[in-house]
Design an enzyme around this catalytic site. Structure first.
Site, PDB file in Angstrom:
ATOM      1  N   SER A 106      11.571   1.213  -5.353  1.00  0.00           N
ATOM      2  CA  SER A 106      10.888   2.196  -5.545  1.00  0.00           C
ATOM      3  C   SER A 106      11.936   3.667  -5.085  1.00  0.00           C
ATOM      4  CB  SER A 106       9.695   2.015  -4.808  1.00  0.00           C
ATOM      5  OG  SER A 106       8.890   0.396  -5.398  1.00  0.00           O
ATOM      6  N   HIS A 112       8.124  -1.155 -11.725  1.00  0.00           N
ATOM      7  CA  HIS A 112       8.632   0.542 -11.765  1.00  0.00           C
ATOM      8  C   HIS A 112       8.626   1.119 -13.268  1.00  0.00           C
ATOM      9  CE1 HIS A 112      10.670  -1.684  -8.220  1.00  0.00           C
ATOM     10  NE2 HIS A 112      10.497  -0.593  -7.401  1.00  0.00           N
ATOM     11  N   ASP A 160       2.249  -1.101  -1.917  1.00  0.00           N
ATOM     12  CA  ASP A 160       3.085  -2.630  -2.261  1.00  0.00           C
ATOM     13  C   ASP A 160       3.350  -3.469  -1.211  1.00  0.00           C
ATOM     14  OD1 ASP A 160       5.125  -1.481  -1.776  1.00  0.00           O
ATOM     15  OD2 ASP A 160       5.988  -2.214  -3.443  1.00  0.00           O
ATOM     16  N   HIS A 191       5.424   0.562   1.527  1.00  0.00           N
ATOM     17  CA  HIS A 191       6.331  -0.902   2.117  1.00  0.00           C
ATOM     18  C   HIS A 191       7.596   0.326   0.738  1.00  0.00           C
ATOM     19  CE1 HIS A 191       2.363  -2.256   3.030  1.00  0.00           C
ATOM     20  NE2 HIS A 191       2.855  -2.643   3.747  1.00  0.00           N
ATOM     21  N   ASP A 214       4.550   0.632  10.466  1.00  0.00           N
ATOM     22  CA  ASP A 214       3.846   0.605   9.692  1.00  0.00           C
ATOM     23  C   ASP A 214       3.400   1.063   8.976  1.00  0.00           C
ATOM     24  OD1 ASP A 214       1.688  -0.734   8.428  1.00  0.00           O
ATOM     25  OD2 ASP A 214       0.670  -1.564  10.433  1.00  0.00           O
ATOM     26  N   GLU A 216       9.038   1.921   6.139  1.00  0.00           N
ATOM     27  CA  GLU A 216       9.627   0.409   6.281  1.00  0.00           C
ATOM     28  C   GLU A 216       9.308  -0.288   7.412  1.00  0.00           C
ATOM     29  OE1 GLU A 216       9.906  -3.420   5.099  1.00  0.00           O
ATOM     30  OE2 GLU A 216       9.767  -2.123   3.681  1.00  0.00           O
TER      31      GLU A 216
END
Length: 282
Positions: free
Chosen positions: A100, A19, A164, A42, A143, A118
């Site tokens: 994030s 971050h 990530d 993600h 996805d 997500e």
């Protein structure tokens, strides 16, 4: 794959590194008026409670953001990052940790876009409730690897991809590499941040070298920044650090990050193995 919940690890040393770098890249983007697009493959839940539930079971944040929270000698980039965490905690206590999407939303301007992906249904529901209705923000339960191709290049030709995954299954390593190649094929001058765990695992050890090769089309080179905070356990298990691989890194990041990581390593480290590593290439 859907068993992973980032809430158990929120605010740990890996989040600090990831971050901090994300904030510095977006700060650089904000130096120009032209809008940018962030694609987060993600995205997680967007924010996490540190006072109960999953995060409190492991208390990983204590050795991460917790070590920085009360200090008054923070380097500028670390102070900036911690300041945003403070802004996420209205009453001054370290009770919540921003993911994030939250960091990006705090730095987003009206002309900027967030594309957040997500797959975990619970985390998606929390994220959609938090940011789904915000202007310029799209939250989708698909996805992120698959969705990436439809997001690049952004109309403004200014953008950042954050990749990530949890790396709980070994196929994530190959999918990261494929995603990076596809991102650069579609948007060679875009910035890509890949987060990597530091593990005693062949795939984890090989991925940075493979990313260096995959980054060859990048117009501004790459940077690999690793923060080792300890050592694996007696059986060789456990994450003992992490790194970020940044493709087309801003010059403001490459100039400031080496000194920042040199400060962070002893601040977050747990023994003599704590150390930084910064590699820059073209």
């Amino acid at each position: 794959m859907l068993a992973y919940r980032h809430a158990f690890h929120a605010g740990n040393h890996a989040d600090v590194l990831k971050h901090l770098v994300l904030v510095q890249v977006l700060r650089h983007f904000n130096l120009k008026e032209k809008g940018w697009r962030l694609v987060d493959t993600h995205a997680g839940a967007g924010g996490y409670s540190l006072e109960g539930g999953p995060a409190h079971k492991r208390d990983e944040f204590v050795q991460g953001i917790g070590r920085l929270w009360g200090r008054d000698d923070l380097p500028p980039a670390v102070a900036d990052y911690v300041g945003l965490v403070r802004a996420f905690n209205a009453d001054g206590r370290l009770a919540q940790y921003p993911g994030s999407p939250a960091f990006a939303h705090m730095l987003k301007r009206p002309q900027d876009e967030l594309k957040l992906f997500e797959l975990h249904p619970t985390d998606h529901k929390i994220l959609a409730s938090y940011l789904g209705g915000e202007p310029g923000v799209q939250v989708r339960m698909v996805d992120g690897f698959t969705a990436l191709k439809g997001q690049l290049p952004p109309p403004t030709r200014r953008g950042l991809v954050l990749i990530d995954p949890p790396y709980e299954i070994k196929t994530d390593y190959a999918r990261v590499l494929a995603a990076v190649r596809e991102a650069l094929e579609r948007f060679a001058d875009g910035t890509v941040i890949v987060w990597l765990p530091q593990l005693q695992l062949l795939e984890a050890a090989q991925l940075p070298q493979r990313l260096k090769s995959a980054a060859s089309p990048a117009k501004k080179g790459w940077m690999h920044a690793r923060l080792t905070v300890g050592a694996p356990d007696a059986k060789g298990f456990g994450m003992f650090g992490s790194s970020v691989f940044v493709i087309n890194p801003p010059h403001t990041l490459t100039s400031a990050l080496p000194d920042t990581l040199a400060w962070l390593a002893p601040a977050l480290g747990t023994g003599p193995n704590a150390r930084p590593l910064v590699e820059i290439g073209h």
